[in-house]
Design a protein around this motif. Structure first.
Motif, PDB file in Angstrom:
ATOM      1  N   LYS A   1      -7.455   2.103  48.893  1.00  0.00           N
ATOM      2  CA  LYS A   1      -6.105   2.641  48.888  1.00  0.00           C
ATOM      3  C   LYS A   1      -5.939   3.623  47.731  1.00  0.00           C
ATOM      4  N   LYS A   2      -5.121   4.630  47.948  1.00  0.00           N
ATOM      5  CA  LYS A   2      -4.779   5.545  46.865  1.00  0.00           C
ATOM      6  C   LYS A   2      -3.612   4.928  46.102  1.00  0.00           C
ATOM      7  N   VAL A   3      -3.853   4.563  44.853  1.00  0.00           N
ATOM      8  CA  VAL A   3      -2.910   3.728  44.104  1.00  0.00           C
ATOM      9  C   VAL A   3      -2.354   4.461  42.883  1.00  0.00           C
ATOM     10  N   LEU A   4      -1.058   4.265  42.647  1.00  0.00           N
ATOM     11  CA  LEU A   4      -0.430   4.745  41.422  1.00  0.00           C
ATOM     12  C   LEU A   4       0.140   3.553  40.664  1.00  0.00           C
ATOM     13  N   TYR A   5      -0.310   3.387  39.434  1.00  0.00           N
ATOM     14  CA  TYR A   5       0.215   2.342  38.555  1.00  0.00           C
ATOM     15  C   TYR A   5       1.223   2.988  37.611  1.00  0.00           C
ATOM     16  N   VAL A   6       2.466   2.499  37.644  1.00  0.00           N
ATOM     17  CA  VAL A   6       3.540   3.083  36.848  1.00  0.00           C
ATOM     18  C   VAL A   6       3.933   2.125  35.732  1.00  0.00           C
ATOM     19  N   ASP A   7       3.763   2.562  34.495  1.00  0.00           N
ATOM     20  CA  ASP A   7       4.196   1.748  33.356  1.00  0.00           C
ATOM     21  C   ASP A   7       5.674   2.029  33.131  1.00  0.00           C
ATOM     22  N   ALA A   8       6.518   1.209  33.779  1.00  0.00           N
ATOM     23  CA  ALA A   8       7.963   1.368  33.666  1.00  0.00           C
ATOM     24  C   ALA A   8       8.552   0.446  32.609  1.00  0.00           C
ATOM     25  N   ASP A   9       7.696  -0.152  31.788  1.00  0.00           N
ATOM     26  CA  ASP A   9       8.171  -0.917  30.639  1.00  0.00           C
ATOM     27  C   ASP A   9       8.277   0.058  29.480  1.00  0.00           C
ATOM     28  N   LEU A  10       9.416   0.712  29.378  1.00  0.00           N
ATOM     29  CA  LEU A  10       9.597   1.771  28.389  1.00  0.00           C
ATOM     30  C   LEU A  10       9.844   1.234  26.998  1.00  0.00           C
ATOM     31  N   ARG A  11       9.912  -0.085  26.857  1.00  0.00           N
ATOM     32  CA  ARG A  11      10.172  -0.692  25.558  1.00  0.00           C
ATOM     33  C   ARG A  11       8.898  -1.199  24.896  1.00  0.00           C
ATOM     34  N   ARG A  12       7.969  -1.733  25.718  1.00  0.00           N
ATOM     35  CA  ARG A  12       6.700  -2.235  25.192  1.00  0.00           C
ATOM     36  C   ARG A  12       5.573  -1.758  26.109  1.00  0.00           C
ATOM     37  N   PRO A  13       5.319  -0.455  26.159  1.00  0.00           N
ATOM     38  CA  PRO A  13       4.316   0.095  27.088  1.00  0.00           C
ATOM     39  C   PRO A  13       2.896  -0.309  26.713  1.00  0.00           C
ATOM     40  N   THR A  14       2.060  -0.501  27.732  1.00  0.00           N
ATOM     41  CA  THR A  14       0.670  -0.912  27.502  1.00  0.00           C
ATOM     42  C   THR A  14      -0.346  -0.161  28.351  1.00  0.00           C
TER      43      THR A  14
END
Length: 247
Positions: free
Chosen positions: A84-97
């Motif tokens: 699958k063509k996958v996009l991982y979105v880091d939407a934790d804008l307070r503690r991004p990893t």
């Protein structure tokens, strides 16, 4: 609710804010833990069969340190490994990893798209994993919830749907801040991660109630198990359909 559990030495899960999550599914794809994540992926797909255009999955938790980033990042890898063509979105804008997990720069990302109108195709980053791309958080903003709820989020989500098979949103805990509730309108379902022995049952119940009140489809619960047996520590993950009664 049934769970699939397994044990592994503590060092596998030595995830910190600075080092990001351990990508066991990439480092050791034949490990029993990797197989467990593939089983979790399949179960989520089954749960999403009744959802039209099932693409965007939000991974959250009731509290901090419940393992949501470990789950979301490894799930992203398993879908990419499945072609699958996958996009991982880091939407934790307070503690991004995500930038630490995938060894990327975080000078721009989701926040610069929403705040400045940057073009997503220019911001999304390729990773060392085939089929997997990442949208890092970008610089930590003073107003995360407002940014996530801004008008620019809708066209961004439309762009994601048009360009990827699976999109995974890693978002902050439901009870800590409002970010997850703001984003739930853009997702097709949510997976809740909890840590047995840590996450309070009352907080799990409140999380489920909040999401149901917002008419959010709960795809399932991932249970992280920490058990100390004599001189050793063990960790586990499991998956259960839906959500049972919380007492």
């Amino acid at each position: 609710m049934s769970f699939l559990n397994f044990n592994k030495n503590k060092k596998v899960y030595n995830e910190t804010q600075n080092n990001g999550a351990r990508l066991i599914t990439f480092v050791e794809p034949k490990n029993v833990i990797s197989e467990q994540f593939r089983t979790l992926r399949t179960n989520i797909e089954f749960s999403g069969e009744l959802v039209d255009n099932f693409q965007i999955i939000m991974i959250t938790s009731p509290e901090m340190s419940d393992g949501k980033t470990m789950v979301s990042s490894n799930l992203a890898v398993t879908w990419a490994q499945a072609g699958k063509k996958v996009l991982y979105v880091d939407a934790d804008l307070r503690r991004p990893t995500a930038h630490s997990t995938f060894d990327l720069w975080n000078t721009n990302g989701l926040t610069t798209i929403l705040a400045k109108g940057d073009q997503p195709r220019e911001i999304v980053k390729k990773t060392f994993i085939e089929n997997l791309e990442v949208l890092t958080s970008g610089p930590v903003p003073p107003n995360p919830s407002e940014l996530l709820g801004s008008n620019r989020m809708t066209p961004l989500v439309k762009w994601m749907r048009n360009n990827y098979d699976i999109i995974i949103f890693d978002v902050p805990p439901v009870l800590a801040v409002t970010d997850a509730m703001v984003l739930r309108q853009h997702t097709d379902g949510v997976v809740i991660t909890v840590k047995i022995g840590k996450t309070l049952k009352a907080n799990i119940k409140r999380t489920v109630e909040n999401l149901k009140m917002a008419d959010t489809k709960i795809l399932g619960v991932v249970e992280r198990v920490d058990r100390k047996e004599e001189k050793d520590s063990a960790y586990g993950y499991g998956y259960g359909y839906g959500y049972g009664e919380t007492k």
